[in-house]
Design a protein around this motif. Structure first.
Motif, PDB file in Angstrom:
ATOM      1  N   ASP A  90      -9.441 -28.828   6.142  1.00  0.00           N
ATOM      2  CA  ASP A  90      -9.187 -28.893   7.429  1.00  0.00           C
ATOM      3  C   ASP A  90     -10.721 -27.854   8.318  1.00  0.00           C
ATOM      4  N   ASP A  91     -11.484 -28.710   9.440  1.00  0.00           N
ATOM      5  CA  ASP A  91     -12.910 -27.832  10.071  1.00  0.00           C
ATOM      6  C   ASP A  91     -12.199 -28.007  11.076  1.00  0.00           C
ATOM      7  N   GLY A  92     -10.434 -28.234  11.025  1.00  0.00           N
ATOM      8  CA  GLY A  92     -10.483 -27.858  12.642  1.00  0.00           C
ATOM      9  C   GLY A  92     -11.004 -28.808  13.656  1.00  0.00           C
ATOM     10  N   LEU A  93     -12.249 -28.314  13.711  1.00  0.00           N
ATOM     11  CA  LEU A  93     -12.887 -29.596  14.475  1.00  0.00           C
ATOM     12  C   LEU A  93     -13.895 -30.663  13.341  1.00  0.00           C
ATOM     13  N   HIS A  94     -13.565 -31.827  13.691  1.00  0.00           N
ATOM     14  CA  HIS A  94     -13.971 -32.648  12.658  1.00  0.00           C
ATOM     15  C   HIS A  94     -15.127 -33.569  13.000  1.00  0.00           C
ATOM     16  N   PRO A  95     -16.062 -33.848  11.558  1.00  0.00           N
ATOM     17  CA  PRO A  95     -17.469 -34.254  11.734  1.00  0.00           C
ATOM     18  C   PRO A  95     -16.779 -35.931  12.650  1.00  0.00           C
ATOM     19  N   PRO A 155      -0.389 -32.305  16.552  1.00  0.00           N
ATOM     20  CA  PRO A 155       0.713 -30.947  17.094  1.00  0.00           C
ATOM     21  C   PRO A 155      -0.031 -29.699  16.358  1.00  0.00           C
ATOM     22  N   TRP A 156      -1.705 -30.456  16.052  1.00  0.00           N
ATOM     23  CA  TRP A 156      -2.614 -29.240  15.774  1.00  0.00           C
ATOM     24  C   TRP A 156      -2.854 -28.958  16.801  1.00  0.00           C
ATOM     25  N   GLU A 183      -2.229 -22.161  12.817  1.00  0.00           N
ATOM     26  CA  GLU A 183      -3.086 -22.407  11.501  1.00  0.00           C
ATOM     27  C   GLU A 183      -3.257 -21.154  10.190  1.00  0.00           C
ATOM     28  N   THR A 184      -3.393 -20.151  10.654  1.00  0.00           N
ATOM     29  CA  THR A 184      -3.944 -18.832  10.202  1.00  0.00           C
ATOM     30  C   THR A 184      -3.002 -18.661   8.588  1.00  0.00           C
ATOM     31  N   ALA A 185      -1.693 -18.972   9.054  1.00  0.00           N
ATOM     32  CA  ALA A 185      -0.626 -18.156   8.417  1.00  0.00           C
ATOM     33  C   ALA A 185      -0.485 -19.466   7.492  1.00  0.00           C
ATOM     34  N   TYR A 186      -0.576 -20.867   7.823  1.00  0.00           N
ATOM     35  CA  TYR A 186      -1.032 -21.977   7.253  1.00  0.00           C
ATOM     36  C   TYR A 186      -1.749 -21.900   6.129  1.00  0.00           C
ATOM     37  N   GLY A 229      -2.895 -20.345 -12.697  1.00  0.00           N
ATOM     38  CA  GLY A 229      -2.673 -18.984 -13.847  1.00  0.00           C
ATOM     39  C   GLY A 229      -3.720 -17.807 -14.317  1.00  0.00           C
ATOM     40  N   GLU A 230      -3.955 -18.925 -15.465  1.00  0.00           N
ATOM     41  CA  GLU A 230      -5.606 -17.689 -15.606  1.00  0.00           C
ATOM     42  C   GLU A 230      -6.981 -18.162 -16.022  1.00  0.00           C
ATOM     43  N   THR A 231      -6.542 -19.516 -15.598  1.00  0.00           N
ATOM     44  CA  THR A 231      -7.780 -20.490 -15.458  1.00  0.00           C
ATOM     45  C   THR A 231      -8.739 -19.817 -13.946  1.00  0.00           C
ATOM     46  N   PRO A 232     -10.270 -19.273 -14.627  1.00  0.00           N
ATOM     47  CA  PRO A 232     -11.118 -18.325 -13.799  1.00  0.00           C
ATOM     48  C   PRO A 232     -11.221 -19.628 -12.808  1.00  0.00           C
ATOM     49  N   TRP A 233     -11.422 -18.969 -11.187  1.00  0.00           N
ATOM     50  CA  TRP A 233     -11.507 -20.322  -9.843  1.00  0.00           C
ATOM     51  C   TRP A 233     -12.201 -18.968  -9.105  1.00  0.00           C
ATOM     52  N   CYS A 234     -12.928 -20.151  -8.000  1.00  0.00           N
ATOM     53  CA  CYS A 234     -13.193 -18.970  -6.961  1.00  0.00           C
ATOM     54  C   CYS A 234     -12.828 -19.660  -5.621  1.00  0.00           C
ATOM     55  N   LEU A 235     -12.567 -19.190  -4.773  1.00  0.00           N
ATOM     56  CA  LEU A 235     -11.768 -19.672  -3.850  1.00  0.00           C
ATOM     57  C   LEU A 235     -12.593 -19.770  -2.480  1.00  0.00           C
ATOM     58  N   HIS A 236     -13.318 -20.955  -2.248  1.00  0.00           N
ATOM     59  CA  HIS A 236     -13.513 -20.524  -0.568  1.00  0.00           C
ATOM     60  C   HIS A 236     -12.599 -20.614   0.406  1.00  0.00           C
ATOM     61  N   LEU A 237     -11.349 -19.406   1.292  1.00  0.00           N
ATOM     62  CA  LEU A 237     -10.611 -19.342   1.755  1.00  0.00           C
ATOM     63  C   LEU A 237     -10.837 -19.333   3.931  1.00  0.00           C
ATOM     64  N   SER A 238     -11.685 -20.005   3.854  1.00  0.00           N
ATOM     65  CA  SER A 238     -12.480 -20.190   5.622  1.00  0.00           C
ATOM     66  C   SER A 238     -11.428 -20.774   6.754  1.00  0.00           C
ATOM     67  N   TYR A 239     -11.036 -19.483   7.080  1.00  0.00           N
ATOM     68  CA  TYR A 239     -10.246 -19.725   8.434  1.00  0.00           C
ATOM     69  C   TYR A 239     -10.608 -19.870   9.441  1.00  0.00           C
ATOM     70  N   ILE A 240     -10.478 -20.661  10.209  1.00  0.00           N
ATOM     71  CA  ILE A 240     -11.173 -21.642  11.839  1.00  0.00           C
ATOM     72  C   ILE A 240     -11.215 -20.543  12.721  1.00  0.00           C
TER      73      ILE A 240
END
Length: 524
Positions: free
Chosen positions: A137-142, A166-167, A202-205, A218-229
């Motif tokens: 969700d870029d907020g502004l979509h290309p 509603p965004w 947006e931030t809460a969601y 769960g226990e699967t190794p992960w890399c999460l990029h949480l990128s706030y708008i």
């Protein structure tokens, strides 16, 4: 505490380095980010490689300078041949996904040339900057504005916020004094609370989505990029954050009338942009900045929620956490709005890094003063997870020696950044062609030097003039400094990682041993 097996890579869009409590802002409330800094370290001198969303993020995601990856502005596709964070992580057995923004544009022509199906597994990764799109969700979509069927829009409708988009009409709009719904895109409406409840912003969601995804993994190794708008514009925020701050919380602008007397031609052109004229008006500036500060406090509250969740899940023991930004925001400093140029307000980024490894215990809560670049994060993640350095491709370096107090003696003494303003009105007012708008910066402890296509350079003495109010680009007494800094840029440009398809080790193994490999040339 233990060794990292997961990576949580949090990015806030357009968050200034000096708008956190732990970086010295006297009125901005960020208790949860401050607490994270006490668990890890905060790098006081961290800088982005391009002070605008798209190219800065492509440097974060590739570990390479803009000069190398070639995505020079928003909407410029990242070459399909570029390896990204997801590629490096998946080779280490780490599933890697995105929740939020990347501002990446896919190389559709490259995919077509290579016969890559955009809907296939490889095509999706190539289209999403190497991330599994858990929720982009870029907020502004290309492509064509905000997608009415964006999952966040669907979520808002399920919460009772009706409408095609509603965004925009709720999350980024308010109700004025006459009862009319007005857009948060207009700076004049920054004082209004957004029509969305704070629990549905947006931030809460995005925070909710991140916690749900971590639980699923769960226990699967992960890399999460949480990128706030946010706190990127629109500068509008739900109650109670909309009036958490007022004009008494605003710091005086860092600017001086002398900056307008004979400004550098490029800076003068940017001063004429609409956002710069509006933020140069002190009344307007004071009207908007409380909303910007409210957006930051909203993010901070959700960082607190996220950290409590990780604690409950036992993930603080095996997860490396980074909190940073893609660039800053002028907010009227130097008579400018937005970003893109190389003053500290635009160039510097916050960088908080928490490593659960016990070897990092000695530095917890410390401020680190070494010069750090955005491209250092991928090498840091690879190092933390035990991977190979990939030094023939990656142009940054691991920050773990600084985290582990390993006594590095050869740390960098300069950082570099670039700009390409071909898409901005400044190019037209300067009567430039699209290939005449590049600028390059090198910053050392004392000096900041900027080389502009077709214009004189700029030079600032950060020791004598830390606020960058006096441009020494034409000072006769600084000619030698300018020559030395220009040479540093030349050497840097020559040293880019272009030979990316073979490792240094392979070259070592094949150097001066042609006969052993059955190849004879020039033999009598």
């Amino acid at each position: 505490m233990g060794k990292p097996k997961n990576i949580l890579f949090i990015m806030c869009d357009q968050l200034r380095a000096d708008y956190l409590g732990c970086t010295g802002h006297p009125t901005q409330k960020t208790p949860h980010m401050d607490a994270l800094a006490r668990k890890g370290v905060i790098f006081d001198r961290a800088f982005c490689q391009a002070p605008v969303c798209g190219p800065s993020r492509m440097s974060f995601y590739t570990g390479r300078y803009m000069q190398s990856h070639g995505s020079t502005y928003n909407g410029v596709p990242l070459n399909i041949g570029e390896q990204t964070l997801g590629d490096y992580m998946r080779r280490l057995g780490v599933t890697t996904g995105l929740i939020g923004k990347t501002h990446m544009t896919a190389d559709r022509q490259g995919m077509k040339r290579l016969g890559v199906d955009p809907q296939g597994d490889d095509g999706i990764l190539a289209s999403q900057c190497g991330f599994e799109p858990w929720e982009r969700d870029d907020g502004l979509h290309p492509d064509a504005g905000t997608d009415p069927n964006l999952p966040y829009n669907q979520y808002l409708r399920a919460q009772g916020y009706d409408g095609d988009n509603p965004w925009h009409s709720y999350a980024n709009s308010g109700v004025d004094e006459t009862g009319n719904v007005v857009s948060g895109w207009l700076l004049r409406n920054a004082h209004l609370p957004a029509r969305v409840d704070k629990a549905h912003s947006e931030t809460a969601y995005m925070t909710d989505r991140a916690m749900a995804r971590i639980s699923e993994l769960g226990e699967t190794p992960w890399c999460l990029h949480l990128s706030y708008i946010k706190p990127h514009w629109p500068y509008i925020v739900p109650a109670p954050y909309h009036n958490m701050y007022d004009s008494t919380d605003i710091l005086p602008p860092n600017r001086d009338d002398t900056e307008k007397e004979a400004p550098h031609p490029v800076i003068a052109a940017f001063m004429e942009h609409e956002e710069s004229r509006n933020f140069s008006d002190e009344a307007k500036r004071r009207h908007v900045i409380p909303a910007y500060m409210g957006l930051i406090s909203e993010i901070d509250d959700h960082i607190g929620r996220l950290m409590s969740f990780l604690q409950e899940q036992g993930r603080l023991e095996d997860t490396m956490i980074v909190l940073t930004s893609d660039h800053g925001d002028y907010l009227g400093d130097h008579w400018l709005g937005e970003k893109e140029m190389f003053h500290e307000e635009s160039l510097a980024i916050p960088m908080i890094l928490y490593d659960p490894d016990e070897n990092a215990d000695a530095t917890r809560g410390q401020h680190v003063n070494e010069l750090v670049e955005a491209i250092d994060l991928i090498p840091t993640f690879i190092d933390a997870l035990g991977g190979d350095s990939q030094s023939h491709i990656l142009e940054g370096r691991s920050l773990r020696p600084l985290l582990h107090n390993a006594g590095t003696t050869d740390w960098r003494d300069a950082v570099f950044s670039e700009a390409d303003y071909a898409w901005r009105g400044a190019r037209l007012s300067l009567d430039l062609k699209p290939d005449q708008t590049r600028a390059y910066m090198v910053r050392t402890d004392r000096w900041k030097f900027i080389s502009h296509d077709h214009f004189k350079p700029q030079l600032f003495d950060l020791e004598e003039d830390p606020n960058e109010l006096m441009d020494l680009g034409e000072s006769n007494s600084h000619q030698e400094i300018r020559r030395e800094m220009s040479e540093r840029l030349t050497i840097w440009l020559r040293d880019r990682r272009r030979r990316t398809t073979i490792t240094h080790e392979e070259i070592e193994n094949r150097t001066d041993n042609a006969k052993e490999r059955g190849i004879y040339f020039g033999v009598w």
